[in-house]
Write a protein that holds these residues in place. Structure first.
Motif: not given
Length: 503
Positions: A450-467
């Protein structure tokens, strides 16, 4: 067993103005026997007592007073000899070494010139991982210490304190096998370590309980090899003795200065006078004390008040059976049983108290983790604050409990450091502290997810960078740990972040 390769000592080569020179060093280490009573009287050996308060009639050389040998001191000398793999002489005798000095009431020192209690032995000196040097011991003899002359209380007067008079010393005489300042310090360090493991001397150099006379000479390259072939000391050059060194740092500095002094004299066409010298740490130089005496100058003769000392082999065997595990044996066992590196094992066995502390911490736990915590966290903190292991506010049981909580997964490494700080400064039971303060690690996969999902949902730009750059996934791990107050299981967080990001 450790794989130690023994090699011929590599000489310290010193370049003079005209030639290269090599150092040759022999040492006479005076170790105060760990005994509550003196060698020939029942007077106390307690350090720091009022001047002249630990003095018996025997120590003061009153007429008619006869020395009586302290059996415990003899046993300690035998124990030391066995610890140095030396020959124990079942027959030994005491001699009188005659000289005048105000702090020597008898006018002679009782020593053992002709028949020492311990013969030839050895000290294995660790110079670097996997490499050790063998320094031969020529003899160990028992003798009584002199008193102390005090010159700094009144400029016009000198005072004499006889408290040390008659204290038992073991003089441990090495062969001239030491070839440099660093090796000399390493030799004394190893000898001190063995004595402390044996319990025969506390090794306290600051109190004068362990001090060294250092014999230094220089010779041209190749001369030492001729000495080894012929045992002719003339190949080694004239030696000078530097008296009463009680610091590893000063031993090295004194040898370095003395070698350069002798080289300068020889290259100027002069000759070295055989003499006794003192080291002045303030000036960083040695200075002449007196010409070096030979044995005949002291008019040695057998002490008529003491019968020869004859001991039984069965008594020696009994002492041998009581010897503790010595440093090299303990180091080898730590490497074999706990999977430690030679360096870590050396650090942990440098002192018997530290070695015992580590073993209690590591009992039934991961040895490498225990070593890491003892060396880096505990020793590092103690050194920073100027404390010894005996002053540690964290007991081995407390530190072992912290490591146990890590191994069980109850706390993370980060939480463990916070817990260590609490125990170090406040004390307490680690398990109870974790429960009372809610420090237990979150292992519930659902809560972490749940904590991981919350952090990912709050940071979409960072998700793209990480991918695009998987190394950036660590940012998400950090954010989840922050969100859970550092309580989330790091392995679970890493796994879930990678899975959620499709990495």
């Amino acid at each position: 067993m450790l794989d130690l390769s023994f090699e011929s000592p590599k000489p310290k080569v010193i370049a003079g103005a005209k030639h290269d020179w090599e150092l040759v060093i022999g040492m006479e280490v005076h170790a105060q026997v760990a005994s509550k009573a003196k060698l020939f009287s029942g007077a106390s050996t307690r350090f720091g007592a009022e001047p002249n308060s630990n003095v018996s009639f025997v120590d003061a050389a009153m007429p008619g007073m006869l020395p009586v040998i302290n059996e415990f001191c003899v046993a300690q000398a035998v124990r030391t000899g066995l610890g140095l793999k030396a020959e124990i002489n079942l027959f030994s005798a005491f001699d009188r070494k005659n000289y005048f000095y105000p702090d020597l009431p008898q006018g002679y020192q009782i020593s053992q010139l002709y028949h020492p209690i311990v013969g030839e032995g050895e000290v294995i000196v660790d110079m670097e991982p996997g490499v050790a040097r063998r320094v031969r011991i020529e003899r160990i003899h028992l003798e009584q210490d002199a008193g102390k002359s005090i010159h700094d209380m009144d400029p016009a007067m000198s005072f004499v304190d006889l408290n040390r008079t008659g204290v038992a010393l073991m003089e441990i005489v090495s062969r001239p096998d030491i070839r440099g300042p660093e090796e000399a310090a390493a030799y004394v360090t190893k000898l001190r370590q063995i004595l402390r493991y044996l319990g025969t001397c506390d090794g306290n150099m600051q109190n004068g309980n362990l001090r060294a006379d250092v014999n230094v000479s220089v010779c041209r390259p190749g001369q030492y090899e001729k000495y080894q072939e012929t045992q002719d000391f003339s190949h080694l050059g004239t030696r000078c003795e530097i008296k009463n060194m009680n610091s590893m740092r000063f031993i090295q500095a004194a040898i370095d200065y003395e070698a350069k002094r002798q080289i300068a004299i020889l290259e100027a066409g002069g000759s070295i006078d055989q003499e006794t010298r003192l080291y002045d740490p303030d000036k960083g130089e040695t200075r002449s004390m007196r010409s070096k005496e030979e044995a005949h100058d002291y008019r040695y003769f057998p002490d008529p008040d003491l019968l020869p000392l004859e001991i039984e082999q069965a008594w020696v065997d009994e002492i041998a059976a009581s010897l503790p595990e010595l440093p090299d044996q303990k180091k080898a066992r730590f490497v074999a049983d706990f999977g430690l590196s030679e360096y870590d094992a050396s650090v942990l066995t440098a002192d018997v108290v530290s070695a015992d502390y580590f073993e209690k911490v590591a009992a039934g736990r991961d040895g490498k983790m225990a070593a890491n915590w003892v060396i880096n966290e505990l020793f590092g903190r103690l050194k920073k604050e100027g404390h010894e292991i005996t002053e540690s506010p964290v007991s081995p049981e407390q530190l072992g409990a912290i490591i146990g909580l890590i191994q069980k997964g109850d706390i993370s490494g980060k939480i463990a450091k916070d817990l260590f700080e609490i125990v170090y400064t406040e004390g307490g039971n680690p398990e109870e502290i974790v429960e009372a303060r809610g420090m237990k690690q979150v292992t519930d996969t659902g809560a972490i997810e749940a904590a991981v999902d919350e952090v990912i949902a709050a940071n979409p730009d960072q998700v793209e960078k990480a991918k695009a750059n998987p190394k950036l996934a660590g940012w998400f791990v950090g954010q989840v740990m922050k969100a859970t107050g550092g309580k989330a299981n790091p392995k679970a967080v890493n796994a879930l972040v990678s899975a959620k990001l499709g990495l």
